[in-house]
Design a protein around this motif. Sequence first.
Motif: not given
Length: 356
Positions: A339-356
């Motif tokens: 069908a050639a209905l390709y999509s670009n998907v982006f996601s972000l994940k943040i672990d709050f442990g980096i702020f400790r």
Amino acid sequence: MKNYLVILLTLTSLATIAQTTRKYSNEFMNIGVDAASLGMSNAVVSHTADVNSGYWNPAGLVHIEDKQVALMHSSYFANIANYNYIAFAMPLDDRSAVGISLIRFGVDDILDTTQLIDDQGNINYDRISTFSTADYGLTFSYARKLPLDGLNFGVNAKIIRRIIGDFASSWGFGLDAGIQFETDNDWKFGLMARDITTTYNAWAIDEDKFEEISSAVDGQNQELPETTEITIPKLQFGVSKKWIFNYDYSLLAATNLIVRFEENNDIISTSFASINPALGFEFGYTDLVFLRGGVGNFQNELQIDNSESLTFQPNFGVGFKYKGIQIDYAFTDIGDQSAALYSNVFSLKIDFGIFR
């Protein structure tokens, strides 16, 4: 101009006509979240272990050690439809965790031409307005470790809200349940049961608006549709294992079996149930960069000459993780490869442990 009316009539009718026997309600909840998971063809039920577990298998939430938040955006059907997702999860103690997530799948700025022509037959473009059709899924998740070492369970409570401009809207409610088990030699197993109580959607339709649409084109009058639709239960069983090579390299291989209690075009289908496999892998280097791939959604499609052709959905993805921040990308096709209905998907994940 009649063509525009016909298109609007067709789209709205398809979206609002919900017969009590319809079993494909809330399909937007089956698209998937998290580019890392989509890159592996959704074969993540057994090893999901972060904030996105609230969607894939809530039992995986027990593995998070700090608060996490996730975001995702993708566009489908040549950017006509937008899919957005946000999730938050946190541990309650060393044995339990909770999460909440919201999905919106919608098409915005649709032209409403039902008032274009007045009672005298005059065309007034100022009478054209726009509306949106959007589906929302709000999920509350809870997970807990069981006394048996390596065994975890989780449950979801889902609220479904679907809106089609001023024409119609619905509310729905459903429950999911999942378990995960990890053996001493690092094999992981998962089982996710979606809509275990059968999810019902109850529609409220504006009769006046419906009459405007159904009578907009000659010969297109319709009766008011039924106002209830259902989502039948579905099972997902997964197995995965991760290998480490020379300390720096890793390979994660996973497989899923999706079981629907109906007969359809899945690669294995009977009158009782159909089964569709999915395979995925993830190659990692120093837990910093990742290369992913997968294949799934195998379908036996009937051709014009009555022969059957096997189609499938390929997926590809990459990811980058530094400390508690992870960015992922997936190149995927929500239909099939023809069908050639390709999509670009982006996601972000943040672990709050980096702020400790």
